[in-house]
Design a protein around this motif. Structure first.
Motif, PDB file in Angstrom:
ATOM      1  N   ARG A 211     -61.771 -78.745  87.286  1.00  0.00           N
ATOM      2  CA  ARG A 211     -63.073 -79.557  86.501  1.00  0.00           C
ATOM      3  C   ARG A 211     -62.819 -80.039  84.645  1.00  0.00           C
ATOM      4  O   ARG A 211     -62.376 -78.688  84.363  1.00  0.00           O
ATOM      5  CB  ARG A 211     -64.095 -79.185  86.943  1.00  0.00           C
ATOM      6  CG  ARG A 211     -65.543 -79.678  86.255  1.00  0.00           C
ATOM      7  CD  ARG A 211     -66.653 -79.432  86.757  1.00  0.00           C
ATOM      8  NE  ARG A 211     -67.249 -79.284  88.532  1.00  0.00           N
ATOM      9  CZ  ARG A 211     -67.486 -77.990  89.261  1.00  0.00           C
ATOM     10  NH1 ARG A 211     -66.621 -77.054  88.806  1.00  0.00           N
ATOM     11  NH2 ARG A 211     -66.622 -78.627  90.271  1.00  0.00           N
ATOM     12  N   LEU A 212     -63.193 -81.100  84.267  1.00  0.00           N
ATOM     13  CA  LEU A 212     -62.460 -81.206  83.413  1.00  0.00           C
ATOM     14  C   LEU A 212     -63.891 -82.573  82.511  1.00  0.00           C
ATOM     15  O   LEU A 212     -64.296 -83.224  83.279  1.00  0.00           O
ATOM     16  CB  LEU A 212     -61.077 -82.372  83.323  1.00  0.00           C
ATOM     17  CG  LEU A 212     -59.726 -81.821  83.491  1.00  0.00           C
ATOM     18  CD1 LEU A 212     -59.112 -82.701  83.411  1.00  0.00           C
ATOM     19  CD2 LEU A 212     -59.894 -80.617  82.054  1.00  0.00           C
ATOM     20  N   CYS A 213     -64.555 -81.557  82.263  1.00  0.00           N
ATOM     21  CA  CYS A 213     -65.809 -82.018  81.277  1.00  0.00           C
ATOM     22  C   CYS A 213     -65.919 -82.763  80.385  1.00  0.00           C
ATOM     23  O   CYS A 213     -65.528 -81.707  79.273  1.00  0.00           O
ATOM     24  CB  CYS A 213     -67.022 -81.117  82.069  1.00  0.00           C
ATOM     25  SG  CYS A 213     -67.520 -80.949  83.543  1.00  0.00           S
TER      26      CYS A 213
ATOM     27  N   LYS B  96     -66.340 -82.650  76.067  1.00  0.00           N
ATOM     28  CA  LYS B  96     -66.816 -81.755  74.980  1.00  0.00           C
ATOM     29  C   LYS B  96     -68.307 -83.227  74.440  1.00  0.00           C
ATOM     30  O   LYS B  96     -68.798 -82.490  74.420  1.00  0.00           O
ATOM     31  CB  LYS B  96     -66.170 -81.330  74.503  1.00  0.00           C
ATOM     32  CG  LYS B  96     -65.816 -80.458  75.267  1.00  0.00           C
ATOM     33  CD  LYS B  96     -64.763 -78.831  74.368  1.00  0.00           C
ATOM     34  CE  LYS B  96     -64.399 -77.659  74.702  1.00  0.00           C
ATOM     35  NZ  LYS B  96     -63.801 -77.235  74.524  1.00  0.00           N
TER      36      LYS B  96
ATOM     37  N   ASP C  50     -68.813 -89.284  76.515  1.00  0.00           N
ATOM     38  CA  ASP C  50     -69.098 -89.422  77.767  1.00  0.00           C
ATOM     39  C   ASP C  50     -67.739 -90.264  77.974  1.00  0.00           C
ATOM     40  O   ASP C  50     -67.386 -91.660  76.884  1.00  0.00           O
ATOM     41  CB  ASP C  50     -69.626 -90.230  78.251  1.00  0.00           C
ATOM     42  CG  ASP C  50     -71.354 -89.220  78.436  1.00  0.00           C
ATOM     43  OD1 ASP C  50     -72.056 -90.244  78.803  1.00  0.00           O
ATOM     44  OD2 ASP C  50     -70.406 -88.317  78.869  1.00  0.00           O
TER      45      ASP C  50
ATOM     46  N   GLU D 291     -70.566 -87.062  87.489  1.00  0.00           N
ATOM     47  CA  GLU D 291     -71.703 -87.338  86.691  1.00  0.00           C
ATOM     48  C   GLU D 291     -70.488 -86.670  85.483  1.00  0.00           C
ATOM     49  O   GLU D 291     -70.394 -85.749  85.018  1.00  0.00           O
ATOM     50  CB  GLU D 291     -71.470 -85.612  86.543  1.00  0.00           C
ATOM     51  CG  GLU D 291     -73.114 -85.441  87.549  1.00  0.00           C
ATOM     52  CD  GLU D 291     -73.675 -84.095  88.455  1.00  0.00           C
ATOM     53  OE1 GLU D 291     -75.231 -83.881  89.163  1.00  0.00           O
ATOM     54  OE2 GLU D 291     -73.341 -83.304  87.143  1.00  0.00           O
ATOM     55  N   ASP D 292     -69.827 -87.482  85.771  1.00  0.00           N
ATOM     56  CA  ASP D 292     -68.833 -88.087  84.397  1.00  0.00           C
ATOM     57  C   ASP D 292     -67.895 -86.402  84.017  1.00  0.00           C
ATOM     58  O   ASP D 292     -66.938 -87.134  83.466  1.00  0.00           O
ATOM     59  CB  ASP D 292     -69.510 -88.148  82.475  1.00  0.00           C
ATOM     60  CG  ASP D 292     -68.197 -89.117  81.802  1.00  0.00           C
ATOM     61  OD1 ASP D 292     -68.355 -88.309  80.641  1.00  0.00           O
ATOM     62  OD2 ASP D 292     -68.403 -89.877  82.304  1.00  0.00           O
ATOM     63  N   CYS D 293     -67.274 -85.764  85.339  1.00  0.00           N
ATOM     64  CA  CYS D 293     -65.612 -85.204  84.601  1.00  0.00           C
ATOM     65  C   CYS D 293     -65.719 -85.225  86.136  1.00  0.00           C
ATOM     66  O   CYS D 293     -65.523 -85.656  87.165  1.00  0.00           O
ATOM     67  CB  CYS D 293     -67.172 -83.320  85.354  1.00  0.00           C
ATOM     68  SG  CYS D 293     -68.090 -83.023  84.235  1.00  0.00           S
TER      69      CYS D 293
ATOM     70  N   PHE E 149     -61.808 -81.044  75.849  1.00  0.00           N
ATOM     71  CA  PHE E 149     -62.758 -81.380  78.018  1.00  0.00           C
ATOM     72  C   PHE E 149     -63.126 -79.379  77.899  1.00  0.00           C
ATOM     73  O   PHE E 149     -62.494 -78.634  77.335  1.00  0.00           O
ATOM     74  CB  PHE E 149     -61.716 -81.538  78.983  1.00  0.00           C
ATOM     75  CG  PHE E 149     -61.277 -82.527  78.559  1.00  0.00           C
ATOM     76  CD1 PHE E 149     -60.428 -83.310  78.350  1.00  0.00           C
ATOM     77  CD2 PHE E 149     -62.796 -83.750  79.860  1.00  0.00           C
ATOM     78  CE1 PHE E 149     -60.400 -84.654  78.020  1.00  0.00           C
ATOM     79  CE2 PHE E 149     -62.442 -85.294  79.489  1.00  0.00           C
ATOM     80  CZ  PHE E 149     -61.065 -85.672  78.934  1.00  0.00           C
TER      81      PHE E 149
ATOM     82  N   HIS F 288     -60.937 -93.167  81.287  1.00  0.00           N
ATOM     83  CA  HIS F 288     -61.197 -92.520  83.396  1.00  0.00           C
ATOM     84  C   HIS F 288     -59.497 -93.071  83.843  1.00  0.00           C
ATOM     85  O   HIS F 288     -58.616 -92.059  84.278  1.00  0.00           O
ATOM     86  CB  HIS F 288     -61.611 -93.207  84.866  1.00  0.00           C
ATOM     87  CG  HIS F 288     -63.666 -92.668  84.144  1.00  0.00           C
ATOM     88  ND1 HIS F 288     -64.211 -93.348  85.559  1.00  0.00           N
ATOM     89  CD2 HIS F 288     -63.728 -92.542  83.252  1.00  0.00           C
ATOM     90  CE1 HIS F 288     -65.549 -92.830  84.778  1.00  0.00           C
ATOM     91  NE2 HIS F 288     -65.164 -91.631  83.995  1.00  0.00           N
TER      92      HIS F 288
ATOM     93  N   ASP G  46     -62.327 -76.307  84.263  1.00  0.00           N
ATOM     94  CA  ASP G  46     -62.865 -75.303  84.999  1.00  0.00           C
ATOM     95  C   ASP G  46     -61.781 -74.944  85.879  1.00  0.00           C
ATOM     96  O   ASP G  46     -61.428 -76.580  86.783  1.00  0.00           O
ATOM     97  CB  ASP G  46     -64.382 -75.124  85.317  1.00  0.00           C
ATOM     98  CG  ASP G  46     -64.361 -74.393  85.924  1.00  0.00           C
ATOM     99  OD1 ASP G  46     -65.253 -74.399  87.559  1.00  0.00           O
ATOM    100  OD2 ASP G  46     -64.294 -72.827  85.786  1.00  0.00           O
TER     101      ASP G  46
END
Lengths: 517, 122
Positions: B50-52, B54, B57, B7-9, B35, B63, B38
């Protein structure tokens, strides 16, 4: 007859004039102790190692990892440099630990003096409407916003309680010359009192020069007052940034700069610029204008996120990216100017280079750790309130008194300089103990600014990844190292900037991060 | 180390015996501008990061660049951690020695001090 030497090699027991092979002097190859150091990538090929006392070594990328992994051997060329410059040691405690300690102490020598810069905000009255102004300003005729004689007396009394042998008294505003009588009163009183206190006092007057007269300059000459003014660049740029209505501010300041130089001497007059959005387009033109006006340096200063400036678009990180591009263009141009035989210095680079290339402490409050607030600078506002820094005063103008230390009428020196507020600030004023800073390679050359952290992030610890101050300093320092690594000639030029007798742009002034006048 | 995108994380699994929590926190502190980070310690000596993003995308090209950047940064912060731990005592000693006599700058030298011209500062 032979026997085995320490390394197992055969050594003749017959006395010989020959030197023993180098292997005889080695103990264990690749065994050494790490000394404190940090590292940072400069380019894709180069990284810099910087030790706890600010010595640096430019080397191939990956060298730090090799050192940590004990992959550097005695026979490597870099080994001797690492030993001699205190990156590694062959003993757990190096023999020259006391020398290292002395050098560390020297870097922090500004702490010995405590508060040396005392800013007196003589008035909020001003006759300009600078678009990036960081302070509240009031109309020229509002004399209620001048510092009273009583507040001047008490502020001066507090100032002389500082243990510093060197005191810089800086008059600011608004436009301080609109309260010229108060300035005269303060200068004469300080000079009189100093016959008892016997400090080395420097007076600096931050003025837009719009109402400067020969009589005022004669007074300045008599008491050794140094002039600091604002010149943003060529006429179209200066007048756009700093409108003066009515009149042409640029022509007035140009004439008055010349007058100041004639009466006081060139070394007693200096100028600052502030890089507005418009200024970003004219790096070379700004440098050319400073040279044309007879200055030998320029301080390329970004907009700061305080006060009225915060309301303009200038204040955001996109601006900072553009500023860094502007800065590098201007610095490269200045280097070219120097190569053509004209001595001209960029002052912010010069300050950082002094920290990089000399062992001495530098009295620039924005790049000190522990922070320059209180330790180096304090502000006495026109109303008698005392602030930790000029930025603290600007927050107060917006109703935030977080960094107000006290009042000259009601609070003792101990309460103002060592009280609960000062103690609270002190918990986070050393970058050695700040997240992100504590392991940054550029820590010895940078500083902590709890007031800026509070103003931009809402707490005095701050958040380095989103800090404009951090981003700016990391990139400028990295760029300076890149220039040094790419050209010996540039390195020699930089060394001449920090080793010659050139006076800084603001002689006697140790902080430039406050409103232009 | 294992990388995955969900999911893009970016999800990163690493061994704590190789990259301690200190190293991970110090490294990913610098990612918190771009990002939401977590870090979750799991069983079996593993940690999940976990890097999502901000603000926007990530593309598939980004990536790869992100993974390479993380690998380099983790090694660098591991090296920094080793230096910090190995040099803790010498750094404390250095600072202690530097400021050990900071309250003695105004003290007079020991013994009798005389001046050939008879100058007496008292």
């Amino acid at each position: 007859m032979t026997h085995c030497g320490p390394s197992g090699s055969e050594v003749s027991s017959i006395r010989s004039r020959k030197f023993r092979p180098i292997n005889d002097f080695q103990t264990d190859i690749n065994f050494y102790h790490l000394l404190p150091f940090r590292f940072h990538k400069i380019t894709d090929q180069t990284e810099v190692l910087i030790n706890e006392i600010g010595d640096f070594l430019l080397c191939d990328i990956g060298t730090a990892r090799r050192i940590v992994n004990r992959e550097v051997s005695y026979s490597d060329r870099i080994y001797a440099d690492l030993i001699s410059q205190f990156f590694i040691s062959e003993k757990p405690i190096p023999d020259l630990i006391d020398l290292m300690a002395t050098r560390y102490r020297t870097k922090k020598a500004f702490l010995d003096e405590f508060t040396s810069l005392h800013i007196f905000v003589m008035t909020l009255r001003c006759n300009h409407k600078c678009r990036y102004c960081q302070v509240s300003r009031v109309a020229e005729n509002c004399s209620d916003f001048d510092m009273s004689l009583s507040n001047i007396d008490k502020s001066v009394e507090l100032m002389f309680m500082s243990p510093s042998k060197n005191l810089t008294v800086e008059f600011q505003g608004g436009e301080p010359l609109l309260a010229y009588d108060k300035i005269k009163y303060a200068v004469e009183m300080i000079t009189r009192l100093n016959e008892i206190h016997k400090r080395r006092v420097t007076f600096v007057l931050c003025t837009n020069l719009s109402i400067m007269s020969e009589d005022m300059l004669d007074f300045c000459k008599k008491f050794g007052v140094i002039i600091s003014t604002s010149l943003d660049g060529p006429e179209y740029l200066h007048n756009s940034n700093r409108p003066m209505l009515p009149g042409n501010g640029f022509r007035l300041i140009k004439d008055n700069i010349r007058l100041c130089q004639e009466i006081l001497g060139g070394d007693s007059v200096s100028a600052l610029m502030t890089t507005s959005e418009l200024s970003l387009k004219y790096p070379r033109e700004i440098v050319d204008e400073y040279i044309a006006q007879g200055f030998t340096s320029v301080f390329l200063r970004p907009i700061n996120p305080y006060g009225l400036a915060k309301k303009h678009r200038d204040y955001d990180l996109d601006y900072l990216e553009q500023f860094l591009s502007f800065y590098k263009t201007a610095l490269l141009y200045i280097i070219e100017v120097n190569k053509q035989g004209i001595t001209f210095i960029e002052d912010y680079a010069s300050i950082i280079l002094s920290k990089m290339l000399t062992p001495f402490a530098i009295g620039f409050t924005d790049l000190q750790s522990p922070s320059g607030v209180i330790n180096s600078v304090v502000v006495y506002n026109y109303d008698g309130a005392v602030y930790a820094s000029d930025e603290s005063r600007m927050l107060a103008e917006e109703g935030d008194y977080t960094f107000r230390l006290g009042h000259v009428s009601s609070d003792e020196y101990q309460h103002i300089f060592y009280g609960p507020k000062a103690q609270w600030i002190s918990q986070h004023w050393a970058n050695e103990a700040l997240p992100g800073c504590s392991e940054c390679a550029f820590l010895p050359f940078c500083g902590a600014d709890p007031v800026r952290n509070y103003a931009t992030h809402g707490d005095i610890v701050g958040h380095r990844p989103t800090s404009g101050f951090c981003k700016k300093n990391i990139e400028i320092i990295r760029f300076l190292f890149q220039l040094i690594s790419e050209s010996n000639e540039t390195e020699m030029l930089f060394r001449s900037w920090v080793n010659n007798t050139h006076s800084p742009a603001q002689p006697g002034r140790v902080s430039l991060d406050f409103p232009p006048c | 180390m294992e990388f995955a995108f969900s999911e893009d994380c970016l999800l990163l699994k690493a061994q704590l015996s190789i990259y301690s929590v200190d190293v991970l926190h110090k490294c990913f502190y610098w990612y918190t501008a771009e990002f939401a980070v977590d870090i979750e310690v799991q069983a079996d000596d593993m940690v999940l990061v976990r890097l999502c993003p901000k603000n926007k995308d990530l593309t598939s090209d980004e990536h790869g660049a992100l993974v390479n950047r993380i690998k380099t940064d983790l090694i660098d912060f591991k090296a920094r951690d080793i230096i910090t731990k190995e040099t803790r005592n010498i750094r404390d000693l250095l600072v202690a020695k530097a400021f050990a006599h900071s309250d003695q700058f105004d003290s007079k030298p020991a013994g009798n001090v005389s001046d050939p011209l008879g100058y007496d500062p008292e």
